[in-house]
Design an enzyme around this catalytic site. Structure first.
Site, PDB file in Angstrom:
ATOM      1  N   LYS A 112      51.720  40.489  36.111  1.00 34.28           N
ATOM      2  CA  LYS A 112      50.779  39.382  36.321  1.00 34.28           C
ATOM      3  C   LYS A 112      50.279  38.840  34.989  1.00 34.28           C
ATOM      4  CE  LYS A 112      49.005  40.824  40.853  1.00 34.28           C
ATOM      5  NZ  LYS A 112      47.862  41.435  41.533  1.00 34.28           N
ATOM      6  N   LYS A 193      61.003  41.718  45.128  1.00 35.29           N
ATOM      7  CA  LYS A 193      60.299  42.073  46.373  1.00 35.29           C
ATOM      8  C   LYS A 193      59.702  40.815  46.995  1.00 35.29           C
ATOM      9  CE  LYS A 193      55.727  42.762  45.166  1.00 35.29           C
ATOM     10  NZ  LYS A 193      54.392  43.099  45.318  1.00 35.29           N
ATOM     11  N   LYS A 196      53.679  37.242  48.310  1.00 42.53           N
ATOM     12  CA  LYS A 196      52.862  36.120  48.804  1.00 42.53           C
ATOM     13  C   LYS A 196      52.807  34.994  47.791  1.00 42.53           C
ATOM     14  CE  LYS A 196      49.472  39.198  50.638  1.00 42.53           C
ATOM     15  NZ  LYS A 196      48.243  39.709  50.087  1.00 42.53           N
TER      16      LYS A 196
HETATM   17  P1  TYM Z   1      48.733  43.152  48.871  1.00 45.41           P
HETATM   18  O1  TYM Z   1      47.736  42.228  49.467  1.00 45.41           O
HETATM   19  O2  TYM Z   1      49.607  42.659  47.768  1.00 45.41           O
HETATM   20  O3  TYM Z   1      49.714  43.692  49.985  1.00 45.41           O
HETATM   21  C1  TYM Z   1      49.229  44.233  51.193  1.00 45.41           C
HETATM   22  C2  TYM Z   1      50.119  45.379  51.642  1.00 45.41           C
HETATM   23  O4  TYM Z   1      51.457  44.923  51.838  1.00 45.41           O
HETATM   24  C3  TYM Z   1      52.372  45.752  51.126  1.00 45.41           C
HETATM   25  N1  TYM Z   1      53.485  44.922  50.664  1.00 45.41           N
HETATM   26  C4  TYM Z   1      54.770  45.146  50.962  1.00 45.41           C
HETATM   27  N2  TYM Z   1      55.370  46.095  51.697  1.00 45.41           N
HETATM   28  C5  TYM Z   1      56.706  46.023  51.834  1.00 45.41           C
HETATM   29  N3  TYM Z   1      57.472  45.056  51.256  1.00 45.41           N
HETATM   30  C6  TYM Z   1      56.906  44.075  50.510  1.00 45.41           C
HETATM   31  N4  TYM Z   1      57.644  43.122  49.975  1.00 45.41           N
HETATM   32  C7  TYM Z   1      55.503  44.105  50.337  1.00 45.41           C
HETATM   33  N5  TYM Z   1      54.624  43.300  49.674  1.00 45.41           N
HETATM   34  C8  TYM Z   1      53.408  43.820  49.878  1.00 45.41           C
HETATM   35  C9  TYM Z   1      51.566  46.303  49.971  1.00 45.41           C
HETATM   36  O5  TYM Z   1      52.123  47.493  49.469  1.00 45.41           O
HETATM   37  C10 TYM Z   1      50.227  46.517  50.608  1.00 45.41           C
HETATM   38  O6  TYM Z   1      50.169  47.752  51.282  1.00 45.41           O
HETATM   39  N6  TYM Z   1      46.214  46.101  45.822  1.00 45.41           N
HETATM   40  C11 TYM Z   1      46.521  45.908  47.203  1.00 45.41           C
HETATM   41  C12 TYM Z   1      45.300  45.734  48.096  1.00 45.41           C
HETATM   42  C13 TYM Z   1      44.296  46.827  47.988  1.00 45.41           C
HETATM   43  C14 TYM Z   1      44.426  48.134  48.547  1.00 45.41           C
HETATM   44  C15 TYM Z   1      43.210  48.792  48.221  1.00 45.41           C
HETATM   45  C16 TYM Z   1      45.426  48.775  49.263  1.00 45.41           C
HETATM   46  C17 TYM Z   1      43.079  46.761  47.396  1.00 45.41           C
HETATM   47  N7  TYM Z   1      42.418  47.930  47.537  1.00 45.41           N
HETATM   48  C18 TYM Z   1      42.995  50.125  48.600  1.00 45.41           C
HETATM   49  C19 TYM Z   1      45.203  50.109  49.645  1.00 45.41           C
HETATM   50  C20 TYM Z   1      44.008  50.761  49.314  1.00 45.41           C
HETATM   51  C21 TYM Z   1      47.348  44.635  47.326  1.00 45.41           C
HETATM   52  O7  TYM Z   1      47.282  43.767  46.515  1.00 45.41           O
HETATM   53  O8  TYM Z   1      48.031  44.518  48.445  1.00 45.41           O
END
Ligand code: TYM
Length: 329
Positions: A112, A193, A196
């Site tokens: 990022k 991957k 979003k």
């Molecule tokens: P975020 O919002 O990017 O993604 C949400 C969840 O989706 C999963 N994910 C994927 N899984 C499979 N294939 C993909 N291409 C893919 N893209 C995203 C992510 O692994 C995630 O589980 N930092 C985290 C949010 C967060 C969080 C937390 C998660 C903040 N605090 C505490 C767990 C515990 C995030 O940006 O997820």
């Protein structure tokens, strides 16, 4: 008492099938066995600029999607990170025990930061806030996709460091990855991957994409020059399509082989598209019903915050006492 589970998603961009298969589907599956807190991590979203009106709308949309996917607000708390101040408070305390070198090594930070003109401090602190989210609730497990595994390791490192400096305080959270679907790749480029923030129209399938859009995106997905599925020689694009099918269908490897070996790519794509359309249809229908009820989601979010705040506040009090910060009796 049931063990606790915590996870969250950022209310930025459109939720896609990677988020669903990597995390949300698993949350729904495990929620009866845990005391669950599912968070909308708006404080994480603002580590990169978000249009305020759009962010407000996305928070409600994400909460409605959690509900539409099957998170039951009677069983699990659905809450917004910024509505429980303890998240930010604990993050500061944990920042003070986290070496900056640990943060600079994070892959997501490096990716990022590389495309920012100026790198906000929040981007560097991002995984500390994530550690605070999890440790605040003494979560035993954290169901996420594969891209969050490094942040979870860091969470355990931070917890261990705090415990060794100030005495046993935090439970060590385990990472829970789905067996299939932990890393869904972009349809246009299966070396990346699904994300979003990726702009390409054929990159991701959003959970709210209409059936015609889903079909079009899958039919155009990048494969390779072979004509048909050969399990001995799977290219990344075909493997990704098979993964998507397997994760939605729940089939085992044997069923996948028996059904898809030798199938031409065009037919494979048609079947994957129909599986995705049929799997998302009930979710989309529930989403429309929820979105048509003004105030419903706000009520769920208010109740969620009220339910979890005492747990979060008691952890902050404990941490304050451990650190010697002023905590009146
Ligand atoms: P975020 O919002 O990017 O993604 C949400 C969840 O989706 C999963 N994910 C994927 N899984 C499979 N294939 C993909 N291409 C893919 N893209 C995203 C992510 O692994 C995630 O589980 N930092 C985290 C949010 C967060 C969080 C937390 C998660 C903040 N605090 C505490 C767990 C515990 C995030 O940006 O997820």
């Amino acid at each position: 008492m049931k063990p606790r589970v915590f996870s969250g998603m950022q209310p930025s961009g459109n939720l896609h099938i990677g988020n669903y298969l990597g995390a949300l589907k698993n949350w729904v599956r495990i929620q009866p066995d845990y005391e669950a807190v599912f968070c909308i991590v708006d404080l994480h979203a603002v580590t990169l600029y978000q249009d305020p009106a759009e962010l407000r709308a996305k928070i409600l949309e994400l909460a409605a999607l959690y509900l539409a996917a099957g998170i039951d607000p009677h069983q699990s708390a659905i809450m917004v990170q910024s509505s429980v101040a303890a998240h930010a408070e604990l993050a500061w305390m944990l920042t003070c025990v986290t070496p900056v070198g640990w943060l600079e090594r994070m892959t997501q930070y490096k990716t990022k930061a590389a495309v920012q003109e100026t790198v906000g401090d929040g981007l560097l602190q991002y995984p500390v806030l994530m550690a605070a989210d999890i440790l605040l609730y003494q979560a035993a497990i954290v169901p996420v996709g594969d891209d969050q595994a490094q942040h979870l390791e860091l969470t355990r490192d931070i917890a261990q460091r705090f415990n060794s400096l100030y005495g046993e305080t935090f439970v060590m959270p385990a990472t829970s990855l789905p067996t299939v679907g932990a890393r869904i790749m972009g349809l246009d480029d299966p070396s990346k991957k699904m994300s979003k923030s990726e702009a390409g129209a054929g990159h991701a399938i959003s959970l709210l994409d209409p059936p015609a859009t889903i079909r079009k995106k899958i039919m155009r997905a990048t494969t390779d020059s072979a004509p048909a599925v050969d399990f001995a020689l799977l290219g990344p694009g075909v493997e990704n399509l098979l993964n998507i099918y397997q994760a939605f269908s729940g089939w085992d490897a044997e069923q996948m082989r028996a059904h898809f070996a030798g199938l031409r790519y065009g037919d494979l794509k048609k079947q994957v598209a129909e599986m995705v359309v049929a799997s998302l249809e009930p979710l989309q229908q529930r989403y429309r019903e929820i979105a048509a009820e003004p105030g419903y989601v706000d009520g769920i979010l208010r109740q969620g915050a009220e339910r979890v705040a005492p747990i979060a506040n008691s952890t902050v009090e404990l941490v304050k006492r451990r650190m010697g910060l002023y905590a009146p009796c």
